[in-house]
Design an enzyme around this catalytic site. Structure first.
Site: not given
Ligand code: UT7
Length: 337
Positions: A118, A264, A294
């Site tokens: 990234c 980014h 992204n």
């Molecule tokens: O370029 C650099 C690369 N990546 C990034 O910059 C990404 C950085 N991270 C993020 O953007 C966020 O952490 C995410 C968008 C990946 C996740 O958002 P979050 O608010 O941190 O959610 P979380 O990981 O705490 O997950 C919340 C819930 C989980 O379920 P439980 O355990 O609370 O029941 C996940 O399993 O959301 C669930 N989940 C989804 N639900 C529906 C994870 N992915 C999905 C999905 N659809 N696609």
């Protein structure tokens, strides 16, 4: 890496290209347990572009490069170096730089591949900037491109990753500004902390394994990219503002001097947190993740090209770029447009 000499690197042309196939959140709902609402709320993404079979990263890179070359109004034969940034080359080796060279029909000029995910565009910009300021090169084609969609886990197991990423490419033509004016790249600032490798990586294939390709790795999904989303989120929100502050301090500038911040495009919530951390008005932040997802190394040059073509970035404006990603690596650059 601050410019000490009068020569500065200027952006002579910009371009971007995304493949025509649009994949909406609703399309992804059909593949895995996710929802349009979750994706919008957690990331700000509405849609992204995916390539069709047979289209590789170098194909997107070449299209973006052609557009940047046309925008610059230059003869491509005058390009004397290619710097290419990608985490998704068409082949394990060689990188895409040589393919861009061949597809554009350029002579035997150097082609450097930069592997900083990234942060790839800013890392690559720093490389190109050194060559230009040193007088080694007069015209550099910098291209950043990614095809993510062919190796994402579109099952429930990979839903945290696969909804975020998209395919695309962006390019810039870089030249020296020798008129003594203030235009150009003011400085680039690179950072890394390799203690976080497993927090955002594609673990396999690895030549450490004999044989490298093992059925068990496939079954365990270890050929797919993986991340600890929370760790990445927290670090991204902290490191990008730090990098921008370092860039401003190195040039005796203040946050109020910045006209446009191009972070980014990792997650719109991250971009907003970066703006908040820097206390920069959100109107100054370029955000287009809603339409592209992204696109890793390509996200900054795509956003830059859109902002320039829309007339949003004008001569004399101060543009701040910042990125964070796998490695971890992070970076910032300041450009006087
Ligand atoms: O370029 C650099 C690369 N990546 C990034 O910059 C990404 C950085 N991270 C993020 O953007 C966020 O952490 C995410 C968008 C990946 C996740 O958002 P979050 O608010 O941190 O959610 P979380 O990981 O705490 O997950 C919340 C819930 C989980 O379920 P439980 O355990 O609370 O029941 C996940 O399993 O959301 C669930 N989940 C989804 N639900 C529906 C994870 N992915 C999905 C999905 N659809 N696609």
């Amino acid at each position: 890496m601050k410019a000490e000499m009068s020569t500065r690197t200027v952006v002579a042309g910009t371009g971007h290209y995304v493949p025509p196939r649009v994949v909406t959140n609703r399309d992804l709902e059909k593949l895995m347990d996710t929802s349009d609402e979750w994706i919008r709320e957690r990331s700000g993404i509405l849609e992204r572009h995916h390539v069709d079979d047979g289209v590789g990263t170098s194909d997107l890179a070449v299209e973006a490069a052609r557009r940047a070359i046309a925008d610059a109004g230059i003869d491509p034969a005058t390009i004397d170096l290619i710097v290419a940034a990608t985490l998704s080359p068409d082949h394990y080796f060689p990188g895409i730089g040589v393919q861009v060279q061949a597809k554009l029909g350029l002579g035997p000029i150097g082609a450097i591949d930069v592997r900083n995910q990234c942060s790839g565009f800013i890392y690559a910009l720093s490389v190109a900037d050194q060559y230009i300021r040193a007088g080694t090169c007069k015209r550099v084609l910098l291209v950043a491109a990614e095809v993510q969609s062919s190796n994402l886990d579109f099952s429930d197991r990979g839903r945290d990753m696969s909804v975020l990423f998209g395919d695309g490419a962006g390019a810039v033509v870089l030249e020296p500004n020798e008129d003594g004016g203030g235009r150009g790249v003011l400085s680039t600032h690179l950072f890394a902390d390799g203690n976080f490798v497993p927090q955002l990586w594609m673990e396999k294939p690895s030549p450490r394994d004999r044989p490298t390709f093992q059925t068990a790795f496939f079954d365990e999904g270890r050929f797919f990219p993986k991340m600890d989303g929370r760790q990445v989120f927290v670090n991204a929100c902290q490191r990008m503002p730090e990098a921008v502050r370092a860039a401003l301090a190195a040039n005796g500038l203040a946050i109020e001097d910045v006209d446009h911040l191009i972070p980014h495009q990792a997650n719109d919530r991250i971009s907003l947190m970066v703006a908040k951390g820097l206390r920069i008005p959100v109107e100054k932040v370029v955000r287009n993740i809603d339409r592209f997802g992204n696109t890793t190394a390509a996200s900054i040059p795509i956003a830059l090209d859109e902002a320039v073509k829309a007339g949003r970035i004008r001569p004399g404006d101060l543009v701040a770029l910042t990125a964070f990603g796998s490695g971890f690596t992070w970076a910032a650059a300041l450009i006087r447009w």
